[in-house]
Design a protein around this motif. Structure first.
Motif, PDB file in Angstrom:
ATOM      1  N   MET A   1       7.642  16.409  33.384  1.00 50.86           N
ATOM      2  CA  MET A   1       7.474  17.243  32.193  1.00 50.86           C
ATOM      3  C   MET A   1       8.688  18.135  31.952  1.00 50.86           C
ATOM      4  SD  MET A   1       3.432  18.257  32.703  1.00 50.86           S
ATOM      5  CE  MET A   1       3.727  19.886  32.061  1.00 50.86           C
ATOM      6  N   PHE A   2       9.446  18.383  33.003  1.00 50.17           N
ATOM      7  CA  PHE A   2      10.596  19.277  32.923  1.00 50.17           C
ATOM      8  C   PHE A   2      11.920  18.529  33.067  1.00 50.17           C
ATOM      9  CE2 PHE A   2       6.904  21.629  34.242  1.00 50.17           C
ATOM     10  CZ  PHE A   2       6.985  22.820  33.532  1.00 50.17           C
ATOM     11  N   SER A   3      11.893  17.239  32.796  1.00 49.74           N
ATOM     12  CA  SER A   3      13.110  16.434  32.943  1.00 49.74           C
ATOM     13  C   SER A   3      14.152  16.784  31.894  1.00 49.74           C
ATOM     14  CB  SER A   3      12.765  14.941  32.854  1.00 49.74           C
ATOM     15  OG  SER A   3      12.191  14.641  31.587  1.00 49.74           O
ATOM     16  N   ARG A   4      13.723  17.386  30.779  1.00 55.02           N
ATOM     17  CA  ARG A   4      14.628  17.852  29.734  1.00 55.02           C
ATOM     18  C   ARG A   4      14.237  19.266  29.333  1.00 55.02           C
ATOM     19  NH1 ARG A   4      17.570  13.623  27.264  1.00 55.02           N
ATOM     20  NH2 ARG A   4      16.928  11.555  27.989  1.00 55.02           N
ATOM     21  N   ASP A   5      15.200  20.039  28.900  1.00 54.95           N
ATOM     22  CA  ASP A   5      14.927  21.395  28.443  1.00 54.95           C
ATOM     23  C   ASP A   5      14.438  21.378  27.005  1.00 54.95           C
ATOM     24  OD1 ASP A   5      15.734  22.522  30.855  1.00 54.95           O
ATOM     25  OD2 ASP A   5      17.833  22.660  30.209  1.00 54.95           O
ATOM     26  N   TYR A   6      13.607  22.355  26.677  1.00 52.86           N
ATOM     27  CA  TYR A   6      13.168  22.526  25.293  1.00 52.86           C
ATOM     28  C   TYR A   6      14.288  23.235  24.537  1.00 52.86           C
ATOM     29  CZ  TYR A   6      10.267  23.786  21.296  1.00 52.86           C
ATOM     30  OH  TYR A   6       9.761  23.930  20.025  1.00 52.86           O
ATOM     31  N   ASP A   7      14.925  22.537  23.613  1.00 52.84           N
ATOM     32  CA  ASP A   7      16.123  23.011  22.935  1.00 52.84           C
ATOM     33  C   ASP A   7      15.769  23.751  21.646  1.00 52.84           C
ATOM     34  OD1 ASP A   7      18.596  23.426  21.818  1.00 52.84           O
ATOM     35  OD2 ASP A   7      19.155  21.307  21.711  1.00 52.84           O
ATOM     36  N   THR A   8      15.986  25.062  21.631  1.00 49.46           N
ATOM     37  CA  THR A   8      15.712  25.865  20.445  1.00 49.46           C
ATOM     38  C   THR A   8      16.984  26.205  19.675  1.00 49.46           C
ATOM     39  OG1 THR A   8      15.876  27.926  21.712  1.00 49.46           O
ATOM     40  CG2 THR A   8      13.687  26.929  21.525  1.00 49.46           C
ATOM     41  N   VAL A   9      18.100  25.603  20.073  1.00 46.12           N
ATOM     42  CA  VAL A   9      19.397  25.925  19.465  1.00 46.12           C
ATOM     43  C   VAL A   9      19.850  24.851  18.485  1.00 46.12           C
ATOM     44  CG1 VAL A   9      21.822  26.401  19.903  1.00 46.12           C
ATOM     45  CG2 VAL A   9      20.071  27.287  21.470  1.00 46.12           C
ATOM     46  N   SER A  10      19.802  23.593  18.895  1.00 44.34           N
ATOM     47  CA  SER A  10      20.297  22.499  18.071  1.00 44.34           C
ATOM     48  C   SER A  10      19.455  22.338  16.806  1.00 44.34           C
ATOM     49  CB  SER A  10      20.284  21.190  18.860  1.00 44.34           C
ATOM     50  OG  SER A  10      21.048  21.312  20.043  1.00 44.34           O
ATOM     51  N   THR A  11      20.125  22.069  15.697  1.00 43.58           N
ATOM     52  CA  THR A  11      19.405  21.859  14.440  1.00 43.58           C
ATOM     53  C   THR A  11      18.875  20.437  14.326  1.00 43.58           C
ATOM     54  OG1 THR A  11      21.514  21.372  13.353  1.00 43.58           O
ATOM     55  CG2 THR A  11      20.693  23.632  13.207  1.00 43.58           C
ATOM     56  N   ILE A  12      19.547  19.504  14.988  1.00 44.11           N
ATOM     57  CA  ILE A  12      19.103  18.109  15.031  1.00 44.11           C
ATOM     58  C   ILE A  12      18.989  17.697  16.497  1.00 44.11           C
ATOM     59  CG2 ILE A  12      19.642  15.726  14.420  1.00 44.11           C
ATOM     60  CD1 ILE A  12      21.151  16.739  12.018  1.00 44.11           C
ATOM     61  N   PRO A  13      17.824  17.219  16.933  1.00 48.35           N
ATOM     62  CA  PRO A  13      17.643  16.849  18.346  1.00 48.35           C
ATOM     63  C   PRO A  13      18.595  15.735  18.773  1.00 48.35           C
ATOM     64  CG  PRO A  13      15.534  16.974  17.186  1.00 48.35           C
ATOM     65  CD  PRO A  13      16.598  17.030  16.145  1.00 48.35           C
ATOM     66  N   SER A  14      19.079  15.825  19.993  1.00 49.60           N
ATOM     67  CA  SER A  14      19.936  14.771  20.525  1.00 49.60           C
ATOM     68  C   SER A  14      19.101  13.552  20.912  1.00 49.60           C
ATOM     69  CB  SER A  14      20.720  15.294  21.737  1.00 49.60           C
ATOM     70  OG  SER A  14      19.819  15.729  22.755  1.00 49.60           O
ATOM     71  N   TYR A  15      19.765  12.442  21.123  1.00 48.83           N
ATOM     72  CA  TYR A  15      19.108  11.175  21.415  1.00 48.83           C
ATOM     73  C   TYR A  15      18.162  11.292  22.617  1.00 48.83           C
ATOM     74  CZ  TYR A  15      18.648   6.201  22.656  1.00 48.83           C
ATOM     75  OH  TYR A  15      18.161   4.954  22.976  1.00 48.83           O
ATOM     76  N   LEU A  16      16.918  10.919  22.403  1.00 45.12           N
ATOM     77  CA  LEU A  16      15.847  10.923  23.410  1.00 45.12           C
ATOM     78  C   LEU A  16      15.533  12.311  23.961  1.00 45.12           C
ATOM     79  CD1 LEU A  16      16.554   7.652  25.458  1.00 45.12           C
ATOM     80  CD2 LEU A  16      15.274   7.947  23.341  1.00 45.12           C
ATOM     81  N   SER A  17      15.915  13.344  23.230  1.00 43.86           N
ATOM     82  CA  SER A  17      15.576  14.713  23.654  1.00 43.86           C
ATOM     83  C   SER A  17      14.184  15.043  23.124  1.00 43.86           C
ATOM     84  CB  SER A  17      16.606  15.701  23.110  1.00 43.86           C
ATOM     85  OG  SER A  17      16.272  17.023  23.481  1.00 43.86           O
ATOM     86  N   ASP A  18      13.174  14.756  23.933  1.00 46.85           N
ATOM     87  CA  ASP A  18      11.773  14.886  23.507  1.00 46.85           C
ATOM     88  C   ASP A  18      10.978  15.795  24.434  1.00 46.85           C
ATOM     89  OD1 ASP A  18      12.428  13.098  21.548  1.00 46.85           O
ATOM     90  OD2 ASP A  18      10.899  11.628  22.030  1.00 46.85           O
ATOM     91  N   CYS A  19      11.543  16.919  24.829  1.00 45.30           N
ATOM     92  CA  CYS A  19      10.857  17.798  25.775  1.00 45.30           C
ATOM     93  C   CYS A  19       9.485  18.206  25.246  1.00 45.30           C
ATOM     94  CB  CYS A  19      11.695  19.048  26.028  1.00 45.30           C
ATOM     95  SG  CYS A  19      10.930  20.206  27.184  1.00 45.30           S
ATOM     96  N   GLY A  20       8.448  17.874  25.997  1.00 46.65           N
ATOM     97  CA  GLY A  20       7.079  18.183  25.599  1.00 46.65           C
ATOM     98  C   GLY A  20       6.258  16.949  25.315  1.00 46.65           C
TER      99      GLY A  20
END
Length: 265
Positions: free
Chosen positions: A90-109
């Motif tokens: 569940m914590f393999s990626r950080d929840y990104d509150t900065v980027s306006t467009i999510p990076s590839y496969l960045s699906d935290c949650g």
């Protein structure tokens, strides 16, 4: 471990010379235990204090002595992690509150340990329904779980949004509880636990609507029409937003304080 103990004892002796309180053996032991708990397990423990969860030997331990494995040690593909998620995943990626467009496969949650959520919110429809309460939501009465204060936090979100009438059109016709699987998958939707809300679909975008034949590994184009003002209010109260995902679901918010809130020790 030994070095940590020595440092603590030396610190205690030094503090004692200045008249400060010396740590007891129990306090030293508690500190050592805290230092051995993985960060992700500590975030679960801190985010859900009502369950009085402990960590021991790669497991989350509940007061009834039931245990949930934290890290199964398996290397998983992106889809494998979604379909067979442990607590560590569940914590393999950080929840990104900065980027306006999510990076590839960045699906935290999106990766959720079903065993953990079923333990807290209910393992079947009848169990989850016992925990539901009504939350007044812009002309609707939504069912939301009272467990972990989720409904209370949604009420706080509603109160803040009510002070911003220009946002109301994005909030009507919302839905919440529905025991079901995630579309096209065998894993449970968080709507099943009463901790997710979909706001007005008329202004929402979903990755499969725009890319009906796409696979999880395909490159897709991002799309969003939900104001960030709404997103930030939800996040302040412990909710994550599906619009932060590469596989975007911009109507979707779910109560996940372990991912979005900071906790102090």
């Amino acid at each position: 471990m030994v070095s940590i103990l020595i440092c603590l004892l030396l610190a205690c002796c030094g503090n004692n010379q200045q008249g400060a309180k010396v740590l007891s053996a129990e306090e030293v032991e508690d500190t050592l235990k805290t230092d051995t708990i993985p960060v992700y397990a500590r975030r679960i423990i801190d985010a859900y204090p009502d369950f009085r969860i402990r960590y021991s030997d790669n497991r989350l331990i509940f007061p009834d002595s039931s245990a949930i494995l934290c890290d199964d040690g398996k290397q998983k593909t992106f889809t494998g992690m979604l379909d067979s998620c442990d607590v560590e995943d569940m914590f393999s990626r950080d929840y990104d509150t900065v980027s306006t467009i999510p990076s590839y496969l960045s699906d935290c949650g999106r990766a959720r340990c079903d065993e953990l959520f079923k333990k807290m919110y209910g393992s079947k429809d009848s169990e989850a329904r016992k925990n539901l309460v009504i939350v007044e939501w812009f002309g609707r009465k939504l069912l939301f779980s009272k467990v972990n204060g989720a409904a209370r936090q949604l009420e706080k979100v509603a109160a803040e949004l009510a002070e911003r009438p220009h946002l109301k059109k994005y909030l009507t016709n919302s839905t919440s509880y529905y025991w079901r699987k995630v579309r096209g998958a065998k894993r449970q939707s968080t709507h099943s636990y009463g901790i997710a809300i979909d706001i007005n679909v008329s202004y929402s975008d979903y990755w499969l609507w725009s890319n009906p034949k796409a696979k999880e590994s395909d490159q897709i184009k991002y799309r969003n029409r939900i104001p960030m003002e709404i997103v930030r209010i939800f996040e302040r109260h412990g909710f994550i937003w599906g619009g932060r995902w590469y596989h975007y679901d911009t109507m979707h918010f779910e109560y996940r304080p372990e991912l979005v809130l900071q906790f102090s020790r």
